[in-house]
Design a protein around this motif. Sequence first.
Motif, PDB file in Angstrom:
ATOM      1  N   ARG A   1       5.324  -3.145   3.421  1.00 42.66           N
ATOM      2  CA  ARG A   1       4.424  -3.707   2.505  1.00 42.66           C
ATOM      3  C   ARG A   1       5.294  -4.284   0.973  1.00 42.66           C
ATOM      4  O   ARG A   1       6.311  -3.652   0.936  1.00 42.66           O
ATOM      5  CB  ARG A   1       3.349  -2.825   1.801  1.00 42.66           C
ATOM      6  CG  ARG A   1       2.556  -2.138   3.011  1.00 42.66           C
ATOM      7  CD  ARG A   1       1.728  -0.718   2.522  1.00 42.66           C
ATOM      8  NE  ARG A   1       1.011  -0.224   3.599  1.00 42.66           N
ATOM      9  CZ  ARG A   1       0.003  -0.833   4.059  1.00 42.66           C
ATOM     10  NH1 ARG A   1      -0.562  -1.940   4.035  1.00 42.66           N
ATOM     11  NH2 ARG A   1      -0.428  -0.059   5.388  1.00 42.66           N
ATOM     12  N   ASP A   2       4.592  -5.339   0.720  1.00 45.75           N
ATOM     13  CA  ASP A   2       5.104  -5.705  -0.812  1.00 45.75           C
ATOM     14  C   ASP A   2       4.983  -4.727  -1.931  1.00 45.75           C
ATOM     15  O   ASP A   2       3.920  -3.911  -1.839  1.00 45.75           O
ATOM     16  CB  ASP A   2       4.450  -7.191  -1.130  1.00 45.75           C
ATOM     17  CG  ASP A   2       5.319  -8.234  -0.070  1.00 45.75           C
ATOM     18  OD1 ASP A   2       6.300  -7.752   0.386  1.00 45.75           O
ATOM     19  OD2 ASP A   2       4.653  -9.042   0.052  1.00 45.75           O
ATOM     20  N   PHE A   3       5.359  -4.604  -3.061  1.00 41.45           N
ATOM     21  CA  PHE A   3       5.387  -3.625  -4.193  1.00 41.45           C
ATOM     22  C   PHE A   3       5.678  -4.239  -5.544  1.00 41.45           C
ATOM     23  O   PHE A   3       6.463  -5.206  -5.536  1.00 41.45           O
ATOM     24  CB  PHE A   3       6.065  -2.448  -3.889  1.00 41.45           C
ATOM     25  CG  PHE A   3       7.579  -2.488  -3.938  1.00 41.45           C
ATOM     26  CD1 PHE A   3       8.243  -2.377  -5.129  1.00 41.45           C
ATOM     27  CD2 PHE A   3       8.366  -2.906  -2.801  1.00 41.45           C
ATOM     28  CE1 PHE A   3       9.599  -2.642  -5.122  1.00 41.45           C
ATOM     29  CE2 PHE A   3       9.621  -3.055  -2.568  1.00 41.45           C
ATOM     30  CZ  PHE A   3      10.302  -2.918  -3.901  1.00 41.45           C
TER      31      PHE A   3
ATOM     32  N   ARG B   1      -0.205   3.662  -4.362  1.00 40.15           N
ATOM     33  CA  ARG B   1       0.946   3.927  -5.238  1.00 40.15           C
ATOM     34  C   ARG B   1       1.774   5.229  -5.079  1.00 40.15           C
ATOM     35  O   ARG B   1       1.223   6.181  -4.455  1.00 40.15           O
ATOM     36  CB  ARG B   1       0.359   4.196  -6.613  1.00 40.15           C
ATOM     37  CG  ARG B   1      -0.779   5.268  -6.706  1.00 40.15           C
ATOM     38  CD  ARG B   1      -1.296   5.354  -8.171  1.00 40.15           C
ATOM     39  NE  ARG B   1      -2.047   4.052  -8.491  1.00 40.15           N
ATOM     40  CZ  ARG B   1      -2.552   3.826  -9.737  1.00 40.15           C
ATOM     41  NH1 ARG B   1      -2.505   4.825 -10.653  1.00 40.15           N
ATOM     42  NH2 ARG B   1      -3.332   2.678  -9.787  1.00 40.15           N
TER      43      ARG B   1
ATOM     44  N   CYS C   1       5.029   2.274   3.977  1.00 37.90           N
ATOM     45  CA  CYS C   1       5.490   1.512   2.634  1.00 37.90           C
ATOM     46  C   CYS C   1       6.527   0.569   2.849  1.00 37.90           C
ATOM     47  O   CYS C   1       6.494  -0.609   2.159  1.00 37.90           O
ATOM     48  CB  CYS C   1       5.848   2.540   1.521  1.00 37.90           C
ATOM     49  SG  CYS C   1       4.629   3.450   1.093  1.00 37.90           S
TER      50      CYS C   1
ATOM     51  N   CYS D   1      13.153   0.146  -3.060  1.00 39.93           N
ATOM     52  CA  CYS D   1      12.400   0.008  -4.189  1.00 39.93           C
ATOM     53  C   CYS D   1      13.412  -0.003  -5.596  1.00 39.93           C
ATOM     54  O   CYS D   1      13.089  -0.539  -6.256  1.00 39.93           O
ATOM     55  CB  CYS D   1      11.424   1.394  -4.322  1.00 39.93           C
ATOM     56  SG  CYS D   1       9.853   1.074  -3.164  1.00 39.93           S
TER      57      CYS D   1
ATOM     58  N   LYS E   1       3.640   0.499  -7.269  1.00 42.52           N
ATOM     59  CA  LYS E   1       2.430  -0.151  -6.733  1.00 42.52           C
ATOM     60  C   LYS E   1       2.595  -0.954  -5.200  1.00 42.52           C
ATOM     61  O   LYS E   1       3.170  -1.769  -5.505  1.00 42.52           O
ATOM     62  CB  LYS E   1       1.428  -0.667  -7.407  1.00 42.52           C
ATOM     63  CG  LYS E   1       1.169   0.104  -8.865  1.00 42.52           C
ATOM     64  CD  LYS E   1       0.252  -0.689  -9.704  1.00 42.52           C
ATOM     65  CE  LYS E   1      -0.313   0.092 -10.711  1.00 42.52           C
ATOM     66  NZ  LYS E   1      -1.269  -0.930 -11.865  1.00 42.52           N
ATOM     67  N   PHE E   2       1.880  -0.553  -4.142  1.00 42.38           N
ATOM     68  CA  PHE E   2       1.932  -1.132  -2.906  1.00 42.38           C
ATOM     69  C   PHE E   2       0.837  -2.203  -2.896  1.00 42.38           C
ATOM     70  O   PHE E   2      -0.231  -1.750  -2.929  1.00 42.38           O
ATOM     71  CB  PHE E   2       2.174  -0.347  -1.874  1.00 42.38           C
ATOM     72  CG  PHE E   2       3.439   0.467  -1.962  1.00 42.38           C
ATOM     73  CD1 PHE E   2       4.556   0.215  -1.397  1.00 42.38           C
ATOM     74  CD2 PHE E   2       3.546   1.746  -2.345  1.00 42.38           C
ATOM     75  CE1 PHE E   2       5.837   0.763  -1.475  1.00 42.38           C
ATOM     76  CE2 PHE E   2       4.791   2.506  -2.484  1.00 42.38           C
ATOM     77  CZ  PHE E   2       5.759   2.021  -2.087  1.00 42.38           C
ATOM     78  N   ASN E   3       1.143  -3.266  -2.137  1.00 41.63           N
ATOM     79  CA  ASN E   3      -0.197  -4.336  -2.160  1.00 41.63           C
ATOM     80  C   ASN E   3      -0.743  -4.159  -0.371  1.00 41.63           C
ATOM     81  O   ASN E   3       0.179  -3.808   0.308  1.00 41.63           O
ATOM     82  CB  ASN E   3       0.660  -5.722  -2.033  1.00 41.63           C
ATOM     83  CG  ASN E   3       1.114  -5.943  -3.221  1.00 41.63           C
ATOM     84  OD1 ASN E   3       0.707  -5.503  -4.506  1.00 41.63           O
ATOM     85  ND2 ASN E   3       2.481  -6.678  -3.406  1.00 41.63           N
TER      86      ASN E   3
END
Length: 555
Positions: free
Chosen positions: A169-171, A133, A166, A65, A114-116
């Motif tokens: 996942r994309d974010f 999130r 997490c 991140c 924010k994670f998708n």
Amino acid sequence: MSALLQPPALGEPIPDREHAISVHFPAWDDVRDYGAGQPRVTNALQNGYPRSQLHKYNQALFAKCGQALISPSEELVLFPDYHVAKDCKSYISPRKIHSTNAANPEDVWLVLVKFNKAEDPPSAEDDILFVPRLYGVVHPTEFRKVRMSFWRLTGTGISSRLAESCLQRDFTIARISSSPLKASPPTEFPVYSSIRERVAELLNRAPINTGRAYHAKSDDVYLYPSGMAALYHIHHALPKWRDSDVIMLGFPYELSIKMIEIMGIPHRFLSAGTESDVDELEKILVEKSRIGQKIQSVWCECPNNPMLRTSNLERVRKLADQHDFIFVVDDTIGSFANVDVMDVADIIITSLSKWFSGHADVLAGSIFLNPNFPYYLELKKAFDAQYINNLYLADAMRLELNSRSYLKRYAQQNDTASAVVAFLYPYACNSNSTLANVYYPKVCWSRKNYQKVMRPATEDFTPGYGGFFSVDFDTVAAASAFFDTLPFYKGPSFGGDITIAIPYVQLVLQQEKTWALGHGLNETLVRISVGIEEKHTILECVKKALQAADATRKS
């Protein structure tokens, strides 16, 4: 389990599970050097207690991140909600806490991650474990140690299971300067209710006082991502009821003391090691009353760690009624099955990571608000106003599964620890042995205090004196020989299904040995938490280790 497993190498996770909450230190010198921050040991760590050492998944997520937004001279740490992240930011920068080591407030800032959600999740479980999130604190790299102090002292950081999820996942990530729009409360999945109900059932089980007005209800149980997070949130909530002095009764509560110091809460620490600590408490209360003042709360463990002493809880309760304060009791070490403190405590704290979970692979904590005392409704209002359930769903699922065998495991651990203490205690009374003391509620000066809160026996469980004990030696050479000879897992934490030993002061208070000694805690103390290996196997291992300790006197 018929025999102990072959202990792993320095720095490897214990137990051998993906989300283990301990790490192995094979030798006394390894623990000593870790406590002193020696790179030989710190660089070898592949794991650690999650509050003290970031799990590999946490490290990977923070790095991933951070790459999207921050410079190489900065670092990112993630928390489950905005308020905790804001507290961390506030902790890193103020000079009143860190003096010249404080960061420039302009160099510490907050981000929203924010994670998708996966469009086609691989499983239904993956779908419900989605967290939309997290909140990050960005700070200059040189303040990593300060940030880790907050992470360690509060226990409010995200778990390794949450970090693992997490990472898949994309974010998107963006800087924020104020609280975002209030998010809807997290979904209360049935597993949370199951844990709360189990805790309430254990609090109600085999009560000492069958005539108490109110029983424990699941609505009065609050869940947290660690035992320290539970402590942290009590310290946030109680000042809303009364902003006054806090008194810590009995050694150590060292982490909680540091926590309230960083929060600016006035406090005192009483640790005479005898009944005189309650005498001193009463003197303080009488003097406060004389000048028209009241304290906020008194805190203690039942019994305390690592010396297993139990304060006179009944007497403190009478003082609470007389002088109008809240009595907070941490029953983690005695545990729900053995002790019943509902007749004395306004608030009961429990680290669910220990005996309740019993598998050393998840952190969690709970707070219970006792409806049998006058300030229950006011406390309930204060807690409900600020409570957020930050126990990640996957951790809750693991905790619920682990805790199903709690009573069966703990009955065995009670029995094993008592048997080992029965073997060791005569040596502590023998001048020919290097063993100086054995600390355990059954053989302690405060045994009567412990027995006053022991639950009555039932068909399914006979209460005991707990699953861990501590031993103290007359020299460091004897203590280290004892520890090095033990073929057990060796690391932080206790209460798991594996036997685990640690020289407590060498690990926890390496930089504060003089302070610890002033409160009766020697650097030669070794704490042992028994697992569910066969009793005779554990006993034989302890016998051989004691022989090694005594051999140091002859050499």
